[in-house]
Design a protein around this motif. Sequence first.
Motif, mmCIF file in Angstrom:
data_model
loop_
_atom_site.group_PDB
_atom_site.id
_atom_site.type_symbol
_atom_site.label_atom_id
_atom_site.label_comp_id
_atom_site.label_asym_id
_atom_site.label_seq_id
_atom_site.Cartn_x
_atom_site.Cartn_y
_atom_site.Cartn_z
ATOM 1 N N GLU A 176 86.500 54.904 18.351
ATOM 2 C CA GLU A 176 85.731 56.018 17.796
ATOM 3 C C GLU A 176 85.966 57.285 18.605
ATOM 4 O O GLU A 176 86.124 58.374 18.040
ATOM 5 C CB GLU A 176 84.252 55.663 17.785
ATOM 6 N N GLN A 179 89.415 58.639 17.722
ATOM 7 C CA GLN A 179 89.406 59.319 16.429
ATOM 8 C C GLN A 179 88.791 60.713 16.557
ATOM 9 O O GLN A 179 89.315 61.681 16.004
ATOM 10 C CB GLN A 179 88.628 58.493 15.405
ATOM 11 N N GLU A 180 87.695 60.796 17.285
ATOM 12 C CA GLU A 180 87.049 62.090 17.464
ATOM 13 C C GLU A 180 87.961 63.061 18.205
ATOM 14 O O GLU A 180 88.017 64.260 17.885
ATOM 15 C CB GLU A 180 85.731 61.915 18.224
ATOM 16 N N ASN A 181 88.697 62.555 19.188
ATOM 17 C CA ASN A 181 89.622 63.401 19.930
ATOM 18 C C ASN A 181 90.737 63.913 19.029
ATOM 19 O O ASN A 181 91.059 65.112 19.020
ATOM 20 C CB ASN A 181 90.212 62.617 21.104
ATOM 21 N N ASP A 183 90.725 64.154 15.753
ATOM 22 C CA ASP A 183 90.157 65.054 14.751
ATOM 23 C C ASP A 183 89.897 66.438 15.332
ATOM 24 O O ASP A 183 90.170 67.458 14.689
ATOM 25 C CB ASP A 183 88.855 64.481 14.197
ATOM 26 N N GLY A 184 89.389 66.486 16.557
ATOM 27 C CA GLY A 184 89.108 67.771 17.169
ATOM 28 C C GLY A 184 90.358 68.616 17.347
ATOM 29 O O GLY A 184 90.365 69.829 17.064
#
Length: 206
Positions: A176, A179-181, A183-184
């Motif tokens: 997770e 993924q956040e990294n 996406d950012g």
Amino acid sequence: MRLTKYGHACVRLEAGDRVLVIDPGTMSETESLSGATAVLITHEHDDHIDVDKLRAAQAANPALTVHTYASLAAELGEGATAVAPGDTFTAAGFTVRAVGGRHAETIDGLPDCANLGFLVDGVYHPGDSFFVPDQAVDTLLVPASGPWHKLGEAIEFVRAVSPGRAFPIHDANLSEVGQENFDGWLEEKGRTAYARIPLGGSVDLP
């Protein structure tokens, strides 16, 4: 057209009663193939093709067609059609163009296997590559992870393709936080409208 994201690299495209699935592999859900009339396979790795799932779908619907490169089509046998880079064909009523040709390198020339990208009515699935097609892309499915993958190259790929929008695929290996990294970075540096489709979620494309 409705685009649904399934596990890892698998997506499903629907328009009316037309259903096309790309790369239903071992990390994707069996339901992705329900009602499908055509399947596109970018390459032979099992995260992109699950032969058992594919055989079951063909048994349920003998009219199901599969399109992939020549050597894999020969292995799959009946129901599989060979396509090559530059070919334009129709699958499940969608206009498809095959592009690219080789898998991205990890190291020492490996994995050295074929890989087709597919442009489907403006939606581009590159498989395991950062090949930039020579025609306009409305919706880019951008790989988010892999042993051959580098974040900076993914950002440069999105910039080079210059799509109207981009969604991540090939992301089962990311936590997770990962993924956040990803996406950012894509949101900040990709220079296009970027969003993540949750597993099993759909977006309606113009």
